[in-house]
Design an enzyme around this catalytic site. Structure first.
Site, PDB file in Angstrom:
ATOM      1  N   SER A 133       3.534  -3.024  -3.602  1.00  0.00           N
ATOM      2  CA  SER A 133       2.199  -2.494  -3.316  1.00  0.00           C
ATOM      3  C   SER A 133       1.595  -1.905  -4.590  1.00  0.00           C
ATOM      4  O   SER A 133       1.398  -2.623  -5.569  1.00  0.00           O
ATOM      5  CB  SER A 133       2.257  -1.481  -2.166  1.00  0.00           C
ATOM      6  OG  SER A 133       0.964  -1.146  -1.713  1.00  0.00           O
ATOM      7  N   LEU A 134       1.300  -0.589  -4.615  1.00  0.00           N
ATOM      8  CA  LEU A 134       0.700  -0.017  -5.822  1.00  0.00           C
ATOM      9  C   LEU A 134       1.609  -0.188  -7.034  1.00  0.00           C
ATOM     10  O   LEU A 134       1.153  -0.198  -8.187  1.00  0.00           O
ATOM     11  CB  LEU A 134       0.346   1.452  -5.619  1.00  0.00           C
ATOM     12  CG  LEU A 134       1.462   2.502  -5.530  1.00  0.00           C
ATOM     13  CD1 LEU A 134       1.842   3.039  -6.907  1.00  0.00           C
ATOM     14  CD2 LEU A 134       1.015   3.669  -4.645  1.00  0.00           C
ATOM     15  N   HIS A 137      -2.975  -3.395   3.554  1.00  0.00           N
ATOM     16  CA  HIS A 137      -2.456  -4.750   3.388  1.00  0.00           C
ATOM     17  C   HIS A 137      -2.725  -5.601   4.625  1.00  0.00           C
ATOM     18  O   HIS A 137      -1.833  -6.265   5.161  1.00  0.00           O
ATOM     19  CB  HIS A 137      -0.963  -4.724   3.059  1.00  0.00           C
ATOM     20  CG  HIS A 137      -0.661  -4.144   1.702  1.00  0.00           C
ATOM     21  ND1 HIS A 137      -1.004  -4.787   0.543  1.00  0.00           N
ATOM     22  CD2 HIS A 137      -0.095  -2.971   1.339  1.00  0.00           C
ATOM     23  CE1 HIS A 137      -0.638  -4.043  -0.486  1.00  0.00           C
ATOM     24  NE2 HIS A 137      -0.092  -2.931  -0.034  1.00  0.00           N
ATOM     25  N   ARG A 183      -8.623   2.084  -6.773  1.00  0.00           N
ATOM     26  CA  ARG A 183      -7.900   1.516  -5.636  1.00  0.00           C
ATOM     27  C   ARG A 183      -7.616   2.578  -4.583  1.00  0.00           C
ATOM     28  O   ARG A 183      -7.803   2.361  -3.383  1.00  0.00           O
ATOM     29  CB  ARG A 183      -6.589   0.896  -6.129  1.00  0.00           C
ATOM     30  CG  ARG A 183      -5.722   0.215  -5.067  1.00  0.00           C
ATOM     31  CD  ARG A 183      -4.448  -0.308  -5.728  1.00  0.00           C
ATOM     32  NE  ARG A 183      -3.629  -1.129  -4.839  1.00  0.00           N
ATOM     33  CZ  ARG A 183      -2.709  -0.674  -4.018  1.00  0.00           C
ATOM     34  NH1 ARG A 183      -2.480   0.639  -3.933  1.00  0.00           N
ATOM     35  NH2 ARG A 183      -1.992  -1.492  -3.266  1.00  0.00           N
ATOM     36  N   GLN A 243       3.828   3.654  -2.525  1.00  0.00           N
ATOM     37  CA  GLN A 243       3.632   4.855  -1.722  1.00  0.00           C
ATOM     38  C   GLN A 243       4.767   5.040  -0.721  1.00  0.00           C
ATOM     39  O   GLN A 243       5.207   4.085  -0.085  1.00  0.00           O
ATOM     40  CB  GLN A 243       2.293   4.758  -0.987  1.00  0.00           C
ATOM     41  CG  GLN A 243       1.854   6.062  -0.344  1.00  0.00           C
ATOM     42  CD  GLN A 243       0.348   6.097  -0.124  1.00  0.00           C
ATOM     43  OE1 GLN A 243      -0.421   5.699  -0.983  1.00  0.00           O
ATOM     44  NE2 GLN A 243      -0.073   6.586   1.025  1.00  0.00           N
ATOM     45  N   GLN A 293      -4.392  -8.756  -3.127  1.00  0.00           N
ATOM     46  CA  GLN A 293      -3.269  -7.921  -2.706  1.00  0.00           C
ATOM     47  C   GLN A 293      -3.600  -6.967  -1.571  1.00  0.00           C
ATOM     48  O   GLN A 293      -2.784  -6.721  -0.685  1.00  0.00           O
ATOM     49  CB  GLN A 293      -2.736  -7.127  -3.913  1.00  0.00           C
ATOM     50  CG  GLN A 293      -1.359  -6.549  -3.685  1.00  0.00           C
ATOM     51  CD  GLN A 293      -1.246  -5.134  -4.233  1.00  0.00           C
ATOM     52  OE1 GLN A 293      -2.100  -4.291  -4.024  1.00  0.00           O
ATOM     53  NE2 GLN A 293      -0.142  -4.880  -4.925  1.00  0.00           N
TER      54      GLN A 293
END
Length: 298
Positions: free
Chosen positions: A94-95, A194, A119, A10, A243
């Protein structure tokens, strides 16, 4: 020549990014599948054409950003595979880790989209908290302040000169005010991603993961929670479980790629965020960005 494929997360999205991949085989079908899953026209959202309504239509809304980036990046992966191109290892920020797992053959596109949809909804629902990027700092002072301040963690350890803090708004601001650095940039996010503040969302996502079958990876994956090469399906799922509540260890990921002999870094997706980090942290690395069909020679 050792090649790594990396996938941004993102912040890399931009209106119009879908147009660059629409000529790729299967593009219309994958956007249609994503739209049915989401219940809104993802392609129109990517183009900035979606109108007002009860559903989120802003591309920057994480409920749209995450599936949109997965569709764009996974289509480029599919074309790379059709061209017979193969990396030595993969990693995602991340994603982007979910796209890396798809690229490594751990699950198919349908499963990847389902995971991304779940998610993104869970993260959007975990409101509260704040995040801020910190540029140019002394690592020892930063670590000391974070360790001494309740309610804040390093969410993204992107490089020696850039991190992202996550936690309560007061705690993030307190560390930013006390730290000697070049800049502190508050991020426009809806939650403390996170970080331990994502625990409820992470628990729900873990339940969803438990019902899915993962395959062993075709190529090693460097995970955000543990940037060591791994192909084992059980271990890769275990890493993904953690994660959402732990930091993205991208600085260590780049070190691991260097230790693995990676000479060329291919950033798959819009923008060049990860390439920019690598340019400063990986001397001598060859960089390539693949954002669409034109970059693939089509």
């Amino acid at each position: 020549m050792s090649i790594a494929w990396v996938f941004p997360g993102q912040g890399s999205q931009k209106v119009g990014m879908a147009d660059a991949v629409l000529s790729l085989p299967g593009a219309e079908e994958r956007f249609a599948l994503a739209s049915r899953l989401l219940g809104r026209d993802l392609l129109a959202i990517c183009r900035g054409e979606a109108g007002d309504g009860d559903d989120p239509v802003d591309l920057n809304d994480t409920r749209n950003t995450q599936p949109a980036l997965f569709v764009v990046e996974s289509l480029i992966v599919d074309e790379l595979r059709r061209q017979g191109r193969e990396p030595a290892l993969v990693a995602g920020h991340s994603l982007g880790e979910l796209v890396a797992l798809y690229a490594a053959g751990v699950f198919d596109a349908d499963t990847g989209l389902e995971l991304m949809q779940r998610r993104s909804e869970l993260m959007a629902g975990a409101g509260g908290g704040a995040m801020a990027a910190v540029i140019g700092f002394e690592r020892s002072q930063l670590d000391e302040l974070v360790n001494a301040t309740e309610g804040v963690v390093i969410a993204n350890d992107n490089s020696a000169a850039q991190v992202v803090l996550s936690g309560t708004a007061d705690a993030v601001a307190a560390v930013g005010d006390a730290l000697t650095c070049k800049r502190v940039i508050p991020l426009a996010v809806s939650g403390a991603f996170h970080s331990p503040f994502m625990q409820d969302a992470a628990d729900a996502f873990s339940q969803h993961l438990n019902d899915l079958a993962f395959e062993d990876a075709r190529v090693p994956v460097l995970s955000n929670t543990d940037p060591t090469p791994c192909v084992d399906a059980v271990e890769l799922k275990r890493r993904l479980h953690r994660q959402m509540i732990t930091g993205v260890r991208w600085r260590e990921t780049m070190l691991a790629m260097g230790e693995a002999g990676v000479e060329t870094l291919v950033e798959v997706g819009p923008g060049a965020v990860l390439s920019g980090l690598a340019k400063r942290a990986m001397p001598g690395i060859t960089l390539s960005q693949l954002a669409g069909a034109d970059d693939l020679g089509l």
